[in-house]
Design an enzyme around this catalytic site. Structure first.
Site, PDB file in Angstrom:
ATOM      1  N   LYS A 288      -9.922 -47.273  42.956  1.00 15.47           N
ATOM      2  CA  LYS A 288      -9.197 -46.447  43.922  1.00 15.47           C
ATOM      3  C   LYS A 288      -8.966 -47.168  45.246  1.00 15.47           C
ATOM      4  O   LYS A 288      -9.566 -48.194  45.535  1.00 15.47           O
ATOM      5  CB  LYS A 288      -9.923 -45.116  44.109  1.00 15.47           C
ATOM      6  CG  LYS A 288      -9.800 -44.246  42.863  1.00 15.47           C
ATOM      7  CD  LYS A 288     -10.135 -42.798  43.094  1.00 15.47           C
ATOM      8  CE  LYS A 288      -9.810 -41.978  41.852  1.00 15.47           C
ATOM      9  NZ  LYS A 288     -10.188 -40.568  41.997  1.00 15.47           N
ATOM     10  N   ARG A 323     -16.614 -42.640  35.122  1.00 11.17           N
ATOM     11  CA  ARG A 323     -15.263 -42.710  34.556  1.00 11.17           C
ATOM     12  C   ARG A 323     -14.564 -43.959  35.094  1.00 11.17           C
ATOM     13  O   ARG A 323     -14.271 -44.050  36.289  1.00 11.17           O
ATOM     14  CB  ARG A 323     -14.493 -41.439  34.932  1.00 11.17           C
ATOM     15  CG  ARG A 323     -13.091 -41.329  34.377  1.00 11.17           C
ATOM     16  CD  ARG A 323     -12.455 -40.025  34.823  1.00 11.17           C
ATOM     17  NE  ARG A 323     -11.102 -39.851  34.303  1.00 11.17           N
ATOM     18  CZ  ARG A 323     -10.010 -40.323  34.899  1.00 11.17           C
ATOM     19  NH1 ARG A 323     -10.098 -40.994  36.053  1.00 11.17           N
ATOM     20  NH2 ARG A 323      -8.813 -40.112  34.351  1.00 11.17           N
TER      21      ARG A 323
END
Length: 343
Positions: A288, A323
Protein backbone atom coordinates in the site's frame (compact mmCIF):
# COMPACT_ATOMS: atom_id res chain seq x y z
CA UNK A 1 -19.84 0.09 24.95
CA UNK A 2 -16.74 1.21 23.09
CA UNK A 3 -16.14 4.44 25.00
CA UNK A 4 -13.61 2.64 27.23
CA UNK A 5 -10.59 1.01 25.61
CA UNK A 6 -7.45 -0.55 27.05
CA UNK A 7 -4.19 -0.22 25.11
CA UNK A 8 -1.68 -3.00 25.92
CA UNK A 9 2.01 -2.15 26.25
CA UNK A 10 5.22 -3.59 27.63
CA UNK A 11 5.15 -6.87 25.71
CA UNK A 12 7.13 -9.98 26.57
CA UNK A 13 7.38 -13.17 24.53
CA UNK A 14 8.08 -16.85 24.97
CA UNK A 15 9.52 -18.08 28.26
CA UNK A 16 9.89 -14.58 29.65
CA UNK A 17 6.20 -13.94 29.06
CA UNK A 18 5.20 -17.15 30.83
CA UNK A 19 7.45 -16.40 33.81
CA UNK A 20 6.06 -12.87 34.12
CA UNK A 21 2.52 -14.27 34.08
CA UNK A 22 3.42 -16.72 36.86
CA UNK A 23 4.88 -13.86 38.89
CA UNK A 24 1.68 -11.86 38.50
CA UNK A 25 3.32 -8.91 36.73
CA UNK A 26 1.93 -9.64 33.25
CA UNK A 27 -1.23 -10.94 31.61
CA UNK A 28 -1.51 -13.32 28.62
CA UNK A 29 -2.45 -11.68 25.34
CA UNK A 30 -5.33 -13.44 23.58
CA UNK A 31 -4.27 -16.40 21.40
CA UNK A 32 -0.53 -15.81 21.47
CA UNK A 33 2.51 -16.74 23.53
CA UNK A 34 2.91 -13.03 24.35
CA UNK A 35 2.11 -11.17 27.57
CA UNK A 36 1.69 -7.49 28.36
CA UNK A 37 2.84 -5.76 31.53
CA UNK A 38 1.43 -2.22 31.29
CA UNK A 39 -1.63 -0.52 29.84
CA UNK A 40 -3.16 2.79 28.95
CA UNK A 41 -6.76 3.27 30.10
CA UNK A 42 -8.69 5.31 27.53
CA UNK A 43 -12.09 6.71 28.48
CA UNK A 44 -13.41 8.80 25.60
CA UNK A 45 -10.60 11.38 25.24
CA UNK A 46 -9.21 10.88 28.77
CA UNK A 47 -6.09 8.73 29.06
CA UNK A 48 -4.58 7.29 32.25
CA UNK A 49 -1.24 5.52 32.45
CA UNK A 50 0.92 3.80 31.48
CA UNK A 51 0.28 1.68 34.57
CA UNK A 52 1.20 -1.89 35.58
CA UNK A 53 -1.53 -4.42 34.91
CA UNK A 54 -1.72 -5.13 38.65
CA UNK A 55 -2.72 -1.52 39.35
CA UNK A 56 -5.73 -1.39 37.03
CA UNK A 57 -8.84 -0.31 39.01
CA UNK A 58 -11.52 -2.94 39.52
CA UNK A 59 -14.00 -0.96 37.44
CA UNK A 60 -11.75 -1.49 34.42
CA UNK A 61 -11.23 -5.23 34.84
CA UNK A 62 -14.06 -6.28 32.47
CA UNK A 63 -12.51 -4.14 29.74
CA UNK A 64 -9.03 -5.45 30.52
CA UNK A 65 -10.32 -9.00 30.23
CA UNK A 66 -11.07 -8.43 26.53
CA UNK A 67 -7.32 -8.42 25.92
CA UNK A 68 -6.82 -11.69 27.79
CA UNK A 69 -9.70 -13.85 26.53
CA UNK A 70 -8.88 -16.19 23.62
CA UNK A 71 -10.40 -15.06 20.34
CA UNK A 72 -12.60 -17.42 18.25
CA UNK A 73 -10.97 -18.74 15.08
CA UNK A 74 -13.94 -17.81 12.82
CA UNK A 75 -14.01 -21.35 11.47
CA UNK A 76 -10.45 -21.23 10.11
CA UNK A 77 -7.26 -23.04 11.16
CA UNK A 78 -5.51 -21.74 14.27
CA UNK A 79 -2.33 -19.68 14.28
CA UNK A 80 -1.12 -16.98 11.88
CA UNK A 81 -2.35 -17.59 8.33
CA UNK A 82 -0.94 -16.14 5.12
CA UNK A 83 -3.80 -15.18 2.79
CA UNK A 84 -2.86 -14.89 -0.87
CA UNK A 85 -4.50 -12.10 -2.89
CA UNK A 86 -6.06 -12.98 -6.26
CA UNK A 87 -7.50 -9.85 -7.87
CA UNK A 88 -9.45 -10.84 -10.99
CA UNK A 89 -9.61 -7.20 -12.05
CA UNK A 90 -8.11 -5.04 -14.81
CA UNK A 91 -7.59 -2.00 -12.58
CA UNK A 92 -6.26 -2.96 -9.14
CA UNK A 93 -3.43 -0.78 -7.84
CA UNK A 94 -1.05 -3.77 -7.88
CA UNK A 95 -0.95 -6.72 -10.30
CA UNK A 96 -3.66 -5.11 -12.45
CA UNK A 97 -4.87 -7.56 -15.06
CA UNK A 98 -2.47 -10.37 -14.14
CA UNK A 99 -5.27 -12.60 -12.85
CA UNK A 100 -8.13 -11.33 -14.98
CA UNK A 101 -8.32 -14.59 -16.93
CA UNK A 102 -9.67 -17.43 -14.81
CA UNK A 103 -6.97 -19.84 -15.91
CA UNK A 104 -4.22 -17.43 -14.90
CA UNK A 105 -5.84 -16.82 -11.53
CA UNK A 106 -6.28 -20.53 -10.82
CA UNK A 107 -2.64 -21.28 -11.65
CA UNK A 108 -1.51 -18.33 -9.53
CA UNK A 109 -3.62 -19.54 -6.60
CA UNK A 110 -2.13 -23.01 -6.81
CA UNK A 111 1.36 -21.53 -6.79
CA UNK A 112 0.50 -19.37 -3.76
CA UNK A 113 -0.55 -22.47 -1.84
CA UNK A 114 2.71 -24.19 -2.78
CA UNK A 115 4.51 -21.08 -1.55
CA UNK A 116 2.84 -21.21 1.87
CA UNK A 117 -0.59 -19.58 1.58
CA UNK A 118 -3.09 -21.15 3.98
CA UNK A 119 -6.03 -19.54 2.19
CA UNK A 120 -6.85 -17.41 -0.85
CA UNK A 121 -8.87 -14.18 -1.18
CA UNK A 122 -10.52 -13.63 -4.56
CA UNK A 123 -11.74 -10.19 -5.63
CA UNK A 124 -13.48 -8.96 -8.75
CA UNK A 125 -13.95 -5.25 -7.99
CA UNK A 126 -11.08 -2.85 -7.48
CA UNK A 127 -11.48 -0.76 -4.31
CA UNK A 128 -8.45 1.48 -4.87
CA UNK A 129 -9.16 5.22 -4.40
CA UNK A 130 -11.42 6.46 -7.17
CA UNK A 131 -11.95 3.02 -8.72
CA UNK A 132 -14.86 2.59 -11.12
CA UNK A 133 -17.96 0.85 -9.78
CA UNK A 134 -19.07 -2.30 -11.59
CA UNK A 135 -22.35 -4.19 -11.33
CA UNK A 136 -22.69 -7.32 -9.17
CA UNK A 137 -23.26 -9.52 -12.27
CA UNK A 138 -20.06 -8.14 -13.82
CA UNK A 139 -18.20 -8.85 -10.61
CA UNK A 140 -19.51 -12.41 -10.53
CA UNK A 141 -18.45 -12.95 -14.15
CA UNK A 142 -14.90 -12.24 -13.01
CA UNK A 143 -14.76 -14.21 -9.76
CA UNK A 144 -17.21 -17.05 -10.38
CA UNK A 145 -14.99 -19.12 -12.72
CA UNK A 146 -11.99 -18.53 -10.47
CA UNK A 147 -13.86 -19.74 -7.38
CA UNK A 148 -15.18 -22.80 -9.17
CA UNK A 149 -11.76 -23.66 -10.60
CA UNK A 150 -9.95 -23.23 -7.29
CA UNK A 151 -12.59 -25.22 -5.43
CA UNK A 152 -11.92 -28.13 -7.78
CA UNK A 153 -8.14 -27.74 -7.85
CA UNK A 154 -7.69 -27.02 -4.13
CA UNK A 155 -10.63 -28.65 -2.34
CA UNK A 156 -9.04 -28.40 1.12
CA UNK A 157 -7.86 -24.77 0.95
CA UNK A 158 -10.19 -22.16 2.52
CA UNK A 159 -11.37 -19.55 0.04
CA UNK A 160 -12.49 -15.99 0.74
CA UNK A 161 -14.32 -13.64 -1.61
CA UNK A 162 -13.61 -9.92 -1.39
CA UNK A 163 -16.96 -8.31 -2.18
CA UNK A 164 -19.50 -5.71 -1.04
CA UNK A 165 -22.39 -7.23 -2.94
CA UNK A 166 -24.87 -9.75 -1.55
CA UNK A 167 -25.43 -11.34 -4.97
CA UNK A 168 -21.75 -12.24 -5.20
CA UNK A 169 -21.70 -13.34 -1.56
CA UNK A 170 -24.64 -15.70 -2.03
CA UNK A 171 -23.30 -17.27 -5.22
CA UNK A 172 -19.79 -17.65 -3.78
CA UNK A 173 -21.05 -19.31 -0.61
CA UNK A 174 -23.12 -21.72 -2.69
CA UNK A 175 -19.89 -22.78 -4.39
CA UNK A 176 -17.96 -23.50 -1.23
CA UNK A 177 -16.38 -20.21 -0.22
CA UNK A 178 -15.78 -20.13 3.56
CA UNK A 179 -15.20 -16.40 4.20
CA UNK A 180 -16.85 -13.15 3.08
CA UNK A 181 -14.44 -10.21 3.13
CA UNK A 182 -16.38 -6.91 2.89
CA UNK A 183 -14.53 -3.59 2.74
CA UNK A 184 -17.75 -1.81 3.71
CA UNK A 185 -18.24 -3.89 6.88
CA UNK A 186 -21.66 -4.99 5.53
CA UNK A 187 -22.93 -1.42 5.10
CA UNK A 188 -22.86 -1.10 1.30
CA UNK A 189 -25.53 -3.67 0.39
CA UNK A 190 -28.65 -3.82 2.56
CA UNK A 191 -29.06 -7.50 1.69
CA UNK A 192 -25.70 -8.53 3.11
CA UNK A 193 -26.56 -8.64 6.83
CA UNK A 194 -29.74 -10.76 6.53
CA UNK A 195 -28.05 -13.05 4.00
CA UNK A 196 -25.06 -13.78 6.22
CA UNK A 197 -27.18 -14.16 9.33
CA UNK A 198 -28.50 -17.39 7.80
CA UNK A 199 -25.04 -18.73 6.89
CA UNK A 200 -22.17 -20.15 8.92
CA UNK A 201 -19.21 -18.61 7.07
CA UNK A 202 -16.52 -16.36 8.49
CA UNK A 203 -17.06 -12.62 7.92
CA UNK A 204 -14.39 -9.90 7.70
CA UNK A 205 -15.54 -6.39 8.65
CA UNK A 206 -13.15 -3.75 7.34
CA UNK A 207 -13.01 -0.15 8.54
CA UNK A 208 -13.73 2.48 5.93
CA UNK A 209 -15.56 5.77 5.84
CA UNK A 210 -17.55 6.62 2.74
CA UNK A 211 -16.84 4.57 -0.39
CA UNK A 212 -13.69 4.00 -2.45
CA UNK A 213 -14.83 6.95 -4.57
CA UNK A 214 -15.33 9.33 -1.61
CA UNK A 215 -13.20 7.97 1.24
CA UNK A 216 -10.42 10.56 0.85
CA UNK A 217 -12.92 13.21 1.95
CA UNK A 218 -13.47 11.45 5.30
CA UNK A 219 -9.88 11.13 6.57
CA UNK A 220 -10.44 13.42 9.56
CA UNK A 221 -9.73 12.01 13.03
CA UNK A 222 -8.94 13.27 16.50
CA UNK A 223 -7.39 9.92 17.49
CA UNK A 224 -7.29 7.63 14.46
CA UNK A 225 -6.46 4.42 16.35
CA UNK A 226 -9.25 4.76 18.91
CA UNK A 227 -11.80 5.95 16.38
CA UNK A 228 -11.09 3.04 14.05
CA UNK A 229 -11.54 0.56 16.91
CA UNK A 230 -14.75 2.22 18.09
CA UNK A 231 -16.25 2.42 14.61
CA UNK A 232 -15.36 -1.20 13.92
CA UNK A 233 -16.92 -2.07 17.28
CA UNK A 234 -20.17 -0.51 16.11
CA UNK A 235 -20.09 -2.68 12.98
CA UNK A 236 -19.42 -5.77 15.12
CA UNK A 237 -22.46 -4.84 17.22
CA UNK A 238 -24.59 -4.36 14.10
CA UNK A 239 -23.57 -7.76 12.73
CA UNK A 240 -24.30 -9.50 16.02
CA UNK A 241 -27.67 -7.72 16.31
CA UNK A 242 -28.53 -8.96 12.81
CA UNK A 243 -27.91 -12.55 13.87
CA UNK A 244 -24.28 -13.16 12.87
CA UNK A 245 -22.49 -14.99 15.68
CA UNK A 246 -19.58 -13.01 17.13
CA UNK A 247 -17.40 -16.13 16.83
CA UNK A 248 -17.67 -15.84 13.03
CA UNK A 249 -16.48 -12.22 12.87
CA UNK A 250 -13.05 -10.90 11.97
CA UNK A 251 -11.90 -7.27 11.81
CA UNK A 252 -9.60 -5.40 9.42
CA UNK A 253 -8.43 -1.86 10.36
CA UNK A 254 -8.56 -0.81 6.73
CA UNK A 255 -5.11 0.58 6.07
CA UNK A 256 -5.31 3.08 3.22
CA UNK A 257 -9.10 3.43 3.35
CA UNK A 258 -10.16 6.93 4.46
CA UNK A 259 -6.75 7.43 6.07
CA UNK A 260 -3.74 9.51 5.13
CA UNK A 261 -0.24 8.05 5.10
CA UNK A 262 0.47 9.68 8.46
CA UNK A 263 -2.75 8.27 9.94
CA UNK A 264 -1.89 4.81 8.62
CA UNK A 265 1.47 4.95 10.40
CA UNK A 266 -0.18 5.91 13.71
CA UNK A 267 -2.78 3.18 13.27
CA UNK A 268 -0.08 0.58 12.58
CA UNK A 269 1.92 1.69 15.62
CA UNK A 270 -1.13 1.27 17.89
CA UNK A 271 -2.83 -1.59 16.10
CA UNK A 272 -2.91 -3.84 19.18
CA UNK A 273 -5.86 -1.72 20.35
CA UNK A 274 -7.91 -3.96 18.06
CA UNK A 275 -7.71 -6.61 20.78
CA UNK A 276 -10.55 -4.75 22.53
CA UNK A 277 -12.96 -6.08 19.90
CA UNK A 278 -12.42 -9.75 20.73
CA UNK A 279 -12.30 -10.77 17.06
CA UNK A 280 -9.67 -12.37 14.88
CA UNK A 281 -7.64 -9.68 13.09
CA UNK A 282 -7.01 -9.40 9.34
CA UNK A 283 -4.02 -7.36 8.16
CA UNK A 284 -4.31 -6.15 4.55
CA UNK A 285 -1.41 -3.75 4.21
CA UNK A 286 0.30 -5.36 1.23
CA UNK A 287 2.11 -2.95 -1.12
CA UNK A 288 0.00 0.00 0.00
CA UNK A 289 0.83 3.64 -0.50
CA UNK A 290 1.97 4.15 3.10
CA UNK A 291 4.77 1.64 2.50
CA UNK A 292 5.79 3.60 -0.56
CA UNK A 293 5.74 6.81 1.48
CA UNK A 294 7.96 5.27 4.18
CA UNK A 295 10.41 3.66 1.76
CA UNK A 296 10.39 5.99 -1.23
CA UNK A 297 9.47 3.07 -3.52
CA UNK A 298 6.92 4.19 -6.11
CA UNK A 299 6.31 0.84 -7.81
CA UNK A 300 3.81 -1.15 -5.69
CA UNK A 301 5.25 -4.45 -6.94
CA UNK A 302 8.58 -3.58 -5.29
CA UNK A 303 7.10 -3.04 -1.82
CA UNK A 304 7.07 -6.64 -0.60
CA UNK A 305 9.90 -6.25 1.91
CA UNK A 306 8.09 -3.31 3.48
CA UNK A 307 4.88 -5.36 3.44
CA UNK A 308 6.53 -8.11 5.49
CA UNK A 309 7.92 -5.63 8.03
CA UNK A 310 4.54 -3.95 8.48
CA UNK A 311 2.51 -7.17 8.55
CA UNK A 312 4.66 -8.74 11.27
CA UNK A 313 3.35 -6.09 13.66
CA UNK A 314 0.16 -8.19 13.81
CA UNK A 315 1.96 -11.29 15.04
CA UNK A 316 1.45 -10.62 18.78
CA UNK A 317 -2.24 -11.41 18.23
CA UNK A 318 -1.24 -15.04 17.76
CA UNK A 319 -3.76 -15.83 15.01
CA UNK A 320 -3.75 -12.97 12.48
CA UNK A 321 -4.67 -13.36 8.83
CA UNK A 322 -1.94 -11.68 6.77
CA UNK A 323 -3.36 -10.77 3.36
CA UNK A 324 -0.51 -10.31 0.85
CA UNK A 325 0.41 -10.38 -2.81
CA UNK A 326 3.81 -12.05 -2.30
CA UNK A 327 3.22 -15.23 -0.30
CA UNK A 328 6.81 -16.49 -0.31
CA UNK A 329 8.25 -13.48 1.49
CA UNK A 330 5.42 -13.29 4.01
CA UNK A 331 5.58 -17.00 4.84
CA UNK A 332 9.32 -16.66 5.48
CA UNK A 333 8.76 -13.65 7.68
CA UNK A 334 6.20 -15.50 9.79
CA UNK A 335 8.57 -18.44 10.29
CA UNK A 336 11.42 -16.17 11.36
CA UNK A 337 9.19 -14.28 13.79
CA UNK A 338 7.93 -17.53 15.29
CA UNK A 339 11.45 -18.89 15.59
CA UNK A 340 12.64 -15.81 17.45
CA UNK A 341 9.66 -15.03 19.69
CA UNK A 342 7.83 -18.30 20.25
CA UNK A 343 10.56 -20.94 20.61
Amino acid sequence: MWRRLVEPMGFLFGQRAQEAIRQGVALPFQNSSAAFTTVLLIDAEQVAGPMPVGNVPNTWLPVLQRLVNPVPDAGLPAGPLVMGILNATPDSFSCAGQHLQAGQAIQAGQQMVRDGAAMLDIGGESTRPGAAVISPPQEWERVGPVIEGLRQALPDVPLSVDTRNSLVMERALARGVQVINDVSALEYDAGALPLLADKDCGVVLMHMRGTPQTMAEHAHYTDVACEVVRELGQRVDAAVAAGIARARLMVDPGFGFAKTNEQNVVLLRRVLLLANLGCRVVFAISRKRMIGALTGITDPAQRDSGTVAASLMAMPFGNPLLRVHNVVSMAQGVKVWQGVYEN
